[in-house]
Design a protein around this motif. Structure first.
Motif, PDB file in Angstrom:
ATOM      1  N   ALA A   1       0.827  -1.208   0.000  1.00 49.62           N
ATOM      2  CA  ALA A   1       0.000   0.000   0.000  1.00 49.62           C
ATOM      3  C   ALA A   1       0.859   1.255   0.000  1.00 49.62           C
ATOM      4  CB  ALA A   1      -0.930   0.000   1.214  1.00 49.62           C
ATOM      5  N   PHE A   2       1.939   1.249   0.752  1.00 52.64           N
ATOM      6  CA  PHE A   2       2.785   2.436   0.836  1.00 52.64           C
ATOM      7  C   PHE A   2       3.571   2.650  -0.463  1.00 52.64           C
ATOM      8  CE2 PHE A   2       1.675   2.246   5.203  1.00 52.64           C
ATOM      9  CZ  PHE A   2       1.914   3.505   5.729  1.00 52.64           C
ATOM     10  N   THR A   3       4.229   1.610  -0.919  1.00 53.84           N
ATOM     11  CA  THR A   3       5.031   1.781  -2.138  1.00 53.84           C
ATOM     12  C   THR A   3       4.156   2.021  -3.357  1.00 53.84           C
ATOM     13  OG1 THR A   3       5.084  -0.628  -2.440  1.00 53.84           O
ATOM     14  CG2 THR A   3       6.921   0.380  -1.239  1.00 53.84           C
ATOM     15  N   GLY A   4       2.942   1.493  -3.338  1.00 50.84           N
ATOM     16  CA  GLY A   4       2.053   1.679  -4.473  1.00 50.84           C
ATOM     17  C   GLY A   4       1.314   2.998  -4.474  1.00 50.84           C
ATOM     18  N   SER A   5       1.302   3.705  -3.344  1.00 52.17           N
ATOM     19  CA  SER A   5       0.495   4.918  -3.226  1.00 52.17           C
ATOM     20  C   SER A   5       1.289   6.210  -3.304  1.00 52.17           C
ATOM     21  CB  SER A   5      -0.276   4.910  -1.902  1.00 52.17           C
ATOM     22  OG  SER A   5      -1.173   3.834  -1.833  1.00 52.17           O
ATOM     23  N   ILE A   6       2.574   6.167  -2.978  1.00 52.57           N
ATOM     24  CA  ILE A   6       3.317   7.414  -2.850  1.00 52.57           C
ATOM     25  C   ILE A   6       3.356   8.201  -4.143  1.00 52.57           C
ATOM     26  CG2 ILE A   6       5.498   6.169  -3.194  1.00 52.57           C
ATOM     27  CD1 ILE A   6       4.940   9.390  -1.098  1.00 52.57           C
ATOM     28  N   ARG A   7       3.599   7.537  -5.279  1.00 52.89           N
ATOM     29  CA  ARG A   7       3.702   8.293  -6.522  1.00 52.89           C
ATOM     30  C   ARG A   7       2.347   8.857  -6.940  1.00 52.89           C
ATOM     31  NH1 ARG A   7       6.980   6.651 -12.066  1.00 52.89           N
ATOM     32  NH2 ARG A   7       6.640   8.638 -13.134  1.00 52.89           N
ATOM     33  N   ASN A   8       1.277   8.065  -6.760  1.00 48.80           N
ATOM     34  CA  ASN A   8      -0.057   8.573  -7.073  1.00 48.80           C
ATOM     35  C   ASN A   8      -0.388   9.798  -6.226  1.00 48.80           C
ATOM     36  OD1 ASN A   8      -0.577   6.620  -8.998  1.00 48.80           O
ATOM     37  ND2 ASN A   8      -1.531   5.210  -7.546  1.00 48.80           N
TER      38      ASN A   8
END
Length: 535
Positions: free
Chosen positions: A411-418
């Motif tokens: 969740a963290f690595t997948g959300s930061i760029r968005n």
């Protein structure tokens, strides 16, 4: 594993969300392709697509960033996206400005650009700069970007989790307004270490030249100085918040800032690893005393044996501390030196605290955390960062060796760029580097020793600035940086230093637990209020 959700747009008057422009372009492109003629029909007239107009405050960064050891930027550009946003905090609106981009750390000795630091700053309120604090946040590793603190702790927006449960809630991975944000008390700056996120060295320096205890802290010092100068915040009360390896970085950084004439009002140490020599988990089994882990073993075993902590948990932990500092300490040295058998009463006490067999303790009297994790629950793997989390051995949650990290990592690595793109309006050409495997390249030597012991650095900072306030926050169920070892390390500073110790029924990233995060905010609010600010 939690999956990232959609991010909302900041609330801006008279603007359109980025997806509106993207959708328009997509529809126009689809129409053009659908209208292609066939046979002898004349080609259609060319369609001129309107340009996609960037929203006010947006910044599309053209630079290609790299975390490679030899990578270096040809130059540094101090540009940023700036947006106005609002959250509702305690039923009242809180307006703030989010600034996302880069600032150049100028080497203190040469005055030349050394590194381009990626940061996100949240500023709010109308207090004069001399009264409005500014707090710098960073994770550790070494090699970790600061997305954990940024999206999990005290920023204005956070990822919803169900921690420590392994089954995510309906809104897991979605960004929500953070009711525990510290933005109502301080401006917040989240900054990534060089070689992580979008931070990179500037030629002729390379990333790897900053991968060491002293080099890293000096670069952070120069970033802090640059941020304060560019934003005219030299008079603001300055706070440093470092997690894990970020805590020893904080000790070195505080001393460097004080030595450079930059006053530090307070430091927050989250799950600190202040002295690597005192943590037996840093060494091969049988090389160092695991005294600092005994109360953590007692806490974790109590949690899993009963399903919840006993009513007298605090007294249990105090007895475990006394036992570790007494009978265990008196015998473990001889065991490590010559294999001397420990007393049966001591072994029996260890078995009672942990539920592990007495014979296991006879053979492995100074048990490292990895061995404890493997033995506690046969067929199950318990977390290293939060030992409350467990999963069946061989399951998807255990493939990376720590279910407590796996359950939230995606969740963290997948959300930061968005989040950076959709809410903060900063877009980059390269992926955000959440973690860079630099451990084998890191220079851990410090102050003439092979590994860092940063208690003397914190002592030096306190000598330069006796009014410096310190708070250390740890989790009872953290098997990476045990809370009792942090207490022992900080006790070396002696009485009268005013260091506050706060331990929570949580793990390494204690703020991921909703109940504990509320407790931490209350403690940090009191910590801010305990520091006197000049009128």
């Amino acid at each position: 594993m939690a999956t990232p959700g959609s991010a909302r747009q900041p609330r801006h008057a008279g603007t359109h969300p980025p997806w509106a422009c993207t959708l328009l372009s997509t529809l126009l492109a689809a129409l053009v392709s659908a209208c292609g003629g066939g046979g002898g029909a004349p080609p259609p007239a060319p369609v001129v697509q309107p340009p996609i107009v960037a929203l006010p405050g947006s910044y599309s960064d053209p630079v290609i960033y790299s975390g490679a050891p030899t990578a270096a930027l040809a130059g540094a550009d101090e540009r940023a996206a700036t947006v106005q946003a609002r959250i509702t905090l305690d039923g009242r609106p809180l307006d703030y400005t989010a600034t996302t981009g880069h600032l150049t750390a100028m080497d203190l000795q040469t005055g030349q650009p050394a590194a381009s630091f990626f940061y996100v700053a949240y500023t709010a309120g109308t207090q004069p700069a001399a009264q409005r604090p500014v707090t710098f946040f960073y994770n550790g590793g070494p090699g970790s970007a600061s997305l954990w603190l940024h999206l999990g702790s005290f920023g204005p927006r956070r990822l919803a989790t169900s921690f420590p449960a392994t089954t995510p809630p309906a809104v897991a991975g979605q960004l929500v307004d953070n009711q525990e944000t510290l933005l109502d008390h301080s401006d917040l700056v989240f900054v990534d270490a060089i070689g992580t996120g979008y931070s990179q060295a500037v030629a002729p320096r390379t990333n790897a030249q900053f991968w060491g205890v002293d080099q890293d802290a000096a670069a952070f010092r120069d970033f802090v100085r640059r941020y304060l100068a560019v934003n005219n915040r030299q008079a603001s009360p300055l706070y440093l918040f470092g997690e894990s390896y970020g805590a020893p970085r904080t000790a070195v950084l505080a001393n460097l800032l004080e030595s450079a004439g930059v006053r530090v009002a307070g430091v927050m140490l989250q799950s600190a690893a202040m002295n690597y020599f005192s943590n037996c988990g840093m060494f091969n089994p049988g090389q160092a005393s695991c005294e600092g882990y005994i109360p953590s073993y007692a806490a974790v075993s109590a949690y899993h044996q009963a399903g919840s902590l006993p009513d007298d948990f605090s007294s249990v932990l105090q007895r475990a501390r006394d036992f570790a500092a007494g009978a265990y300490r008196n015998e473990v040295g001889a065991f490590l030196a010559s294999g001397a058998a420990p007393a049966e009463a001591t072994v029996a006490q260890l078995a009672a605290y942990t539920g592990l067999a007495a014979q296991t303790w006879r053979q492995d009297f100074s048990m490292v955390p990895g061995a404890y994790r493997a033995r506690l629950l046969p067929g199950q793997m318990i977390g290293r960062y939060d030992a409350r989390v467990r999963a069946p051995s061989g399951s998807a949650l255990t493939v990376d060796g720590d279910p407590s990290l796996t359950v939230v990592g995606g969740a963290f690595t997948g959300s930061i760029r968005n989040y950076l793109e959709n809410e903060l309006r900063y877009t980059a050409s390269t992926p955000y580097l959440g973690y860079n495997s630099v451990l084998n390249l890191w220079n851990f030597s410090h102050d003439g020793k092979a590994l860092p012991d940063t208690i003397p650095d914190l002592a030096a900072a306190l000598t330069l600035n006796p009014s410096l306030k310190v708070i250390a926050m740890s989790g009872y169920h953290d098997l990476a940086t045990p809370f009792y070892q942090t207490e022992l390390d900080l006790a070396r500073l002696g009485p009268g230093t005013g260091i506050q110790i706060r331990n929570y029924d949580s793990g390494h990233m204690s703020y991921l637990d909703d109940r504990v995060r509320r407790l931490q905010k209350a403690d940090l609010r009191a910590f801010y209020n305990s520091v006197s600010v000049a009128p």
